[in-house]
Design a protein around this motif. Structure first.
Motif, short mmCIF file in Angstrom:
data_model
loop_
_atom_site.label_atom_id
_atom_site.label_comp_id
_atom_site.label_asym_id
_atom_site.label_seq_id
_atom_site.Cartn_x
_atom_site.Cartn_y
_atom_site.Cartn_z
N LEU A 159 0.86 -1.19 0.00
CA LEU A 159 0.00 0.00 0.00
C LEU A 159 0.89 1.23 0.00
O LEU A 159 2.09 1.14 0.26
CB LEU A 159 -0.89 0.03 1.25
CG LEU A 159 -1.93 -1.06 1.40
CD1 LEU A 159 -2.58 -0.97 2.78
CD2 LEU A 159 -3.00 -0.94 0.32
N THR A 160 0.29 2.39 -0.26
CA THR A 160 1.04 3.62 -0.14
C THR A 160 1.12 3.99 1.34
O THR A 160 0.33 3.52 2.15
CB THR A 160 0.37 4.78 -0.90
OG1 THR A 160 -0.89 5.07 -0.27
CG2 THR A 160 0.17 4.43 -2.37
N GLU A 161 2.07 4.87 1.67
CA GLU A 161 2.19 5.32 3.05
C GLU A 161 0.91 6.01 3.51
O GLU A 161 0.48 5.83 4.64
CB GLU A 161 3.38 6.27 3.20
CG GLU A 161 4.72 5.57 3.15
CD GLU A 161 5.87 6.53 3.37
OE1 GLU A 161 5.84 7.31 4.34
OE2 GLU A 161 6.81 6.48 2.54
N ASN A 162 0.30 6.80 2.62
CA ASN A 162 -0.94 7.49 2.98
C ASN A 162 -2.06 6.49 3.27
O ASN A 162 -2.85 6.69 4.19
CB ASN A 162 -1.37 8.47 1.89
CG ASN A 162 -0.55 9.74 1.93
OD1 ASN A 162 0.01 10.10 2.97
ND2 ASN A 162 -0.46 10.43 0.80
N ASN A 163 -2.14 5.42 2.47
CA ASN A 163 -3.16 4.40 2.73
C ASN A 163 -2.93 3.74 4.09
O ASN A 163 -3.88 3.45 4.81
CB ASN A 163 -3.17 3.34 1.63
CG ASN A 163 -3.83 3.82 0.37
OD1 ASN A 163 -4.46 4.86 0.33
ND2 ASN A 163 -3.66 3.06 -0.70
N VAL A 164 -1.67 3.51 4.43
CA VAL A 164 -1.35 2.91 5.72
C VAL A 164 -1.77 3.85 6.84
O VAL A 164 -2.36 3.42 7.83
CB VAL A 164 0.15 2.55 5.82
CG1 VAL A 164 0.52 2.13 7.24
CG2 VAL A 164 0.50 1.45 4.83
#
Length: 193
Positions: A159-164
């Motif tokens: 996942l992207t960092e923002n999604n995490v």
């Protein structure tokens, strides 16, 4: 063990010194088991997942390129092995409903937990984490207990960092809901006011 030490043992194993793999197993066995247990929620299955993980790691060690930390790579193998196991058994996960929380309620929950004895707090959180869906428990464990960075977690779960970040925020809300239901109302009233 540092990344350089991990790489030292990886190189030994690739060169044919397979007994060096036991050093890596000793280093990561507790973490792999803990993560597996959080996802499959069964001790025997978690032990099997841990064993399967180490077999996969050993067989594919040459594929480890060092683009990320070895621990990140082994967490990813653990995560994928757990997902395979869960798909195989088509387990239904116990999902708690999410009540809408306002910031004041979340702050009161945080204050109540801050005031509890450290061991009681840790046990309460551990018990409640077990009630979260597997993926959620896995992410919380990596972030809060293993203190992995958002970047490393993003690599593990693709996942992207923002999604995490978003997932962790939502998981905290779920956990707050579970904690609210589990903690005795008088404890919350006493410490939350």
């Amino acid at each position: 063990m540092t990344t350089n030490e991990d790489q030292y043992y990886i190189n030994l194993i690739i060169e044919g010194h397979t007994n060096a793999f036991s050093t890596l197993v000793d280093r990561y066995k507790d973490l792999v088991f803990s993560l597996a247990l959080r996802m499959v929620k069964n001790k025997e299955e978690a032990e099997e997942v841990a064993q399967d993980t180490f077999v996969k790691v050993f067989k594919s060690l040459r594929q480890f390129k060092g683009d990320s930390k070895f621990s990140t790579w082994i967490y990813k193998v653990t995560y994928n092995t757990c997902l395979d196991r869960l798909k195989k058994h088509k387990r239904e996960q116990h999902i708690e409903s999410i009540d809408e929380f306002n910031l004041n309620q979340i702050k009161n929950m945080d204050n109540a937990l801050d005031d509890m004895e450290a061991e009681e707090r840790k046990q309460a959180i551990q018990d409640c984490i077990k009630l979260l869906p597997s993926d959620d428990a896995f992410l919380l464990t990596l972030f809060y207990f293993e203190e992995e960075s958002l970047e490393e977690i993003a690599k593990v779960v693709n996942l992207t960092e923002n999604n995490v970040k978003v997932k962790l925020f939502r998981i905290r809300k779920k956990l707050a809901t579970i904690l609210k239901e589990r903690l005795e109302p008088e404890i919350i009233q006493h410490y939350g006011s």
